[in-house]
Design an enzyme around this catalytic site. Structure first.
Site, short mmCIF file in Angstrom:
data_model
loop_
_atom_site.label_atom_id
_atom_site.label_comp_id
_atom_site.label_asym_id
_atom_site.label_seq_id
_atom_site.Cartn_x
_atom_site.Cartn_y
_atom_site.Cartn_z
CG HIS A 106 -5.68 1.93 5.15
ND1 HIS A 106 -5.22 2.88 6.04
CD2 HIS A 106 -4.69 1.01 5.02
CE1 HIS A 106 -3.99 2.54 6.42
NE2 HIS A 106 -3.65 1.42 5.81
CG ASN A 119 -1.68 1.27 1.41
OD1 ASN A 119 -1.74 2.09 0.49
ND2 ASN A 119 -2.29 1.45 2.57
N GLY A 152 2.86 2.18 10.85
CA GLY A 152 3.83 3.27 10.72
C GLY A 152 4.56 3.60 12.01
CB SER A 171 5.54 -1.89 11.94
OG SER A 171 5.13 -0.55 12.20
CD GLU A 173 -2.73 5.46 6.78
OE1 GLU A 173 -2.69 5.52 5.55
OE2 GLU A 173 -1.84 4.91 7.48
CE LYS A 208 -0.02 3.16 4.88
NZ LYS A 208 0.08 3.23 6.33
P1 13P Z 1 3.25 0.30 7.67
O1 13P Z 1 3.74 -0.97 7.04
O2 13P Z 1 3.99 1.51 7.20
O3 13P Z 1 3.14 0.20 9.15
O4 13P Z 1 1.74 0.52 7.14
C1 13P Z 1 0.84 -0.51 7.21
C2 13P Z 1 -0.37 -0.14 6.45
O5 13P Z 1 -1.11 0.75 6.84
C3 13P Z 1 -0.64 -0.84 5.19
O6 13P Z 1 -1.92 -0.58 4.72
#
Ligand code: 13P
Length: 248
Positions: A94, A9, A172, A211, A96, A11
């Site tokens: 998601h 992803n 993250g 992560s 976010e 983002k």
């Molecule tokens: P990270 O791998 O950066 O923690 O993000 C995970 C995520 O939100 C994937 O959709």
């Protein structure tokens, strides 16, 4: 036996030049790892993925979609538009999107319906916040998020979805869920799926996200109900992304 699946992803990251380097690095490094692999990219880069990934084993998809088919919905992207650029997957709900765009469980469910109706594979994301985990609400929260989806999709469509368990506190932050914490959540989610369709629940790929890195992927993927990863930060470097795929 469920096939492993690793989805990057991106983002809101990328540029045409950086994407070309990343995609060609992934394709060049992919051997027969036995895992399915995809990238979910910002909508403007879907055409680039179609041009640069067609004919490779790497699939691509969107990070969100509209519940509407078309019309006066400024800024939104429909399922048909994603399909127009060859997308296979789309993320739904998601954390976010839930946090910054106030997407409710019900809206995420409607997005899942829109994806399924169009023939896209929805990757439904669920996960609890740190406060919810500390209050002992993890199962209630992820169950409610999943139930909202299961209530509105047909039983036979359960097999067409991918589920992602992404604890918000692990995204993250570098604070990965332990393999046991993740496995417990995945098993719980599979049992919820089984309430709707027991046969399909055994086949649904449940991805872990939060992560995940090459260093911790192997132990996570070794858990019986963890069928792959949804990768954020580590999906932006070909070597890291390939390292995770290799860990499968
Ligand atoms: P990270 O791998 O950066 O923690 O993000 C995970 C995520 O939100 C994937 O959709």
């Amino acid at each position: 036996m469920r096939h492993k699946l690793v989805i990057g992803n991106w983002k809101m990251n990328g540029s045409r030049a950086a994407n070309t380097a990343l995609l060609s690095g992934i394709v060049a490094g992919l051997n027969d790892f036995g895992a399915d692999c995809a990238v979910c990219v910002p909508a403007p880069y879907l055409a680039q993925c179609q041009a640069e990934l067609a004919g490779t084993p790497v699939r691509w998809g969107g990070q969100d979609l509209s519940v509407h088919a078309c019309g006066a919905y400024t800024g939104e992207v429909s399922a048909a538009m994603l399909l127009d650029f060859g997308a296979s997957y789309v993320l739904c709900g998601h954390s976010e999107r839930r946090a910054y765009h106030h997407e409710s469980d019900e809206l995420v469910a409607q997005k899942t319906v829109a994806a399924l109706a169009a023939g896209l594979r929805p990757v439904v994301c669920v996960g609890e916040s740190l406060a919810q985990r500390e209050a002992g609400q993890t199962e209630d929260v992820i169950c409610a998020q999943l139930r909202a989806v299961l209530e509105v999709i047909a039983a036979e469509d359960v097999a067409k979805m991918v589920l992602a368990y992404e604890p918000v506190w692990a995204i993250g932050t570098g604070q990965t869920a332990t393999p046991q914490i993740a496995q417990d959540a995945h098993r719980f989610l599979r049992n919820c799926l089984a309430d709707k369709n027991a046969a399909a629940a055994a086949t649904v790929q449940i991805l872990y996200g939060g992560s995940m890195k090459p260093e911790n992927a192997k132990e996570l993927m070794a858990q019986p109900d963890i069928d792959g990863g949804l990768i954020g930060g580590a999906a932006l470097k070909a070597t890291d992304f390939l390292g995770i795929i290799q860990a499968v």
